[in-house]
Write an enzyme that holds these catalytic residues in place. Structure first.
Site, PDB file in Angstrom:
ATOM      1  N   ASP A   1     -27.389  44.483 -23.362  1.00 25.51           N
ATOM      2  CA  ASP A   1     -27.017  43.074 -23.296  1.00 25.51           C
ATOM      3  C   ASP A   1     -27.423  42.429 -24.619  1.00 25.51           C
ATOM      4  O   ASP A   1     -28.473  42.771 -25.186  1.00 25.51           O
ATOM      5  CB  ASP A   1     -27.773  42.359 -22.176  1.00 25.51           C
ATOM      6  CG  ASP A   1     -27.309  42.764 -20.785  1.00 25.51           C
ATOM      7  OD1 ASP A   1     -26.344  43.543 -20.679  1.00 25.51           O
ATOM      8  OD2 ASP A   1     -27.921  42.289 -19.804  1.00 25.51           O
TER       9      ASP A   1
ATOM     10  N   SER B   1     -34.755  42.139 -30.308  1.00 31.94           N
ATOM     11  CA  SER B   1     -34.668  43.267 -31.215  1.00 31.94           C
ATOM     12  C   SER B   1     -33.209  43.626 -31.431  1.00 31.94           C
ATOM     13  O   SER B   1     -32.316  42.872 -31.023  1.00 31.94           O
ATOM     14  CB  SER B   1     -35.463  44.461 -30.697  1.00 31.94           C
ATOM     15  OG  SER B   1     -35.765  45.312 -31.778  1.00 31.94           O
TER      16      SER B   1
END
Length: 295
Positions: free
Chosen positions: A93, A233
């Site tokens: 996602d 990240s």
């Protein structure tokens, strides 16, 4: 403009900010924060985080957590993943942006030039992706932080590259070449559909730990690959020249370096023009990751 965006622009866009930034990106800082988030003393942060980001906990396994990182790396009860062999899927996602790789082994994000040779620490590997495509999947703190393999393949190479831990928000990676400075791990897959593909996880500010799960050399599209601990990240996917045809939606929404919202298992592109429907498989997570994965 959001306060965190102003802070990132200060840190990465001004001389005083970069002076403040220098000690913050050292892995030692992220390590200390990580120890606290692994401890039971961080549990009080969980309900605050859920409320702030409006997270629907009905989608996830479990209801009590030992620490904030235990909550942050929670598993969803079920995934819907495109398992069409000729499709490349999103590993996570997050937000997707797409950049062409020039013949000189670089790609450009605004005024920052990124070198594949520096990214991989290997000239031989970088040369294979001249003229190819670089897909950047950026996870935000509120996103699901487990990720999967983008296609079927056989692992032929893997590596860990030590570095610092910059923020990976656009304001940061369009100001400094953070992807070639941050700690990162990568795998090279020999795939039947796309040739040789690189999938790389990049650590970020306050994300000192990239957890890649042990697996056989043969891996499968949608199989869980690993997870990040707290923070946003990034995952980079590199595909060779003339091997990937991006979906029309991706081409339209990522034009001129824009980001598009994307979900784990969603189709990014195809190995050739495919007009058939997308077969989807529901994966119920268990202790073995994806127990009903095809053999």
């Amino acid at each position: 403009m959001k306060k965190e965006t102003l802070m990132i622009r200060f840190l990465y866009g001004t001389i005083p900010g970069r002076a403040v930034l220098r000690p913050l990106v050292h892995p030692t800082v992220s390590g200390k924060v990580g120890k606290f988030l692994d401890s039971r003393f961080s549990r009080w942060l969980v309900p605050l985080f859920i409320k702030k980001h409006h997270i629907d906990m009905k989608e996830y396994e479990g209801s009590s957590y030992r620490s904030f990182n235990d909550f942050f790396t929670r598993k969803r009860s079920m995934e819907r993943i495109d398992i069409t062999p000729m499709h490349l899927i999103s590993p996570c996602d997050g937000y997707l942006s797409v950049y062409p790789v020039a013949d000189d082994l670089t790609y450009r994000i605004k005024h920052v030039e990124y070198s594949l040779e520096r990214l991989f620490k290997s000239r031989d590997l970088a040369e294979q992706y001249a003229g190819g495509t670089c897909l950047i999947f950026r996870l935000t703190p509120q996103d699901y932080h487990r990720y999967c393999y983008v296609c079927d393949g056989v692992r032929v190479e893997s590596g860990v590259i030590e570095g610092c831990l910059h923020c990976v928000r656009p304001a940061a990676y369009s100001s400094l070449p953070v992807f070639v400075e941050n700690s990162r791990e990568y795998i090279v897959l020999s795939t039947p559909a796309f040739g040789t593909v690189v999938q790389m996880e990049v650590g970020a500010l306050l994300v000192g730990k990239i957890h890649n799960l042990r697996s056989n050399s043969r891996v499968f599209q949608g199989q869980e690959k690993g997870y990040f601990e707290f923070g946003g990240s990034t995952i980079l996917v590199l595909v060779k020249k003339n091997r990937l045809e991006l979906s029309e939606d991706v081409v339209k929404q990522t034009r001129n370096g824009k980001e598009m919202r994307i979900c784990l298992g969603e189709t990014v592109g195809t190995a050739e023009s495919v007009t058939a429907g997308h077969p989807l498989r529901n994966y119920s997570h268990g202790t073995e990751g994806f127990p009903d994965m095809k053999k």
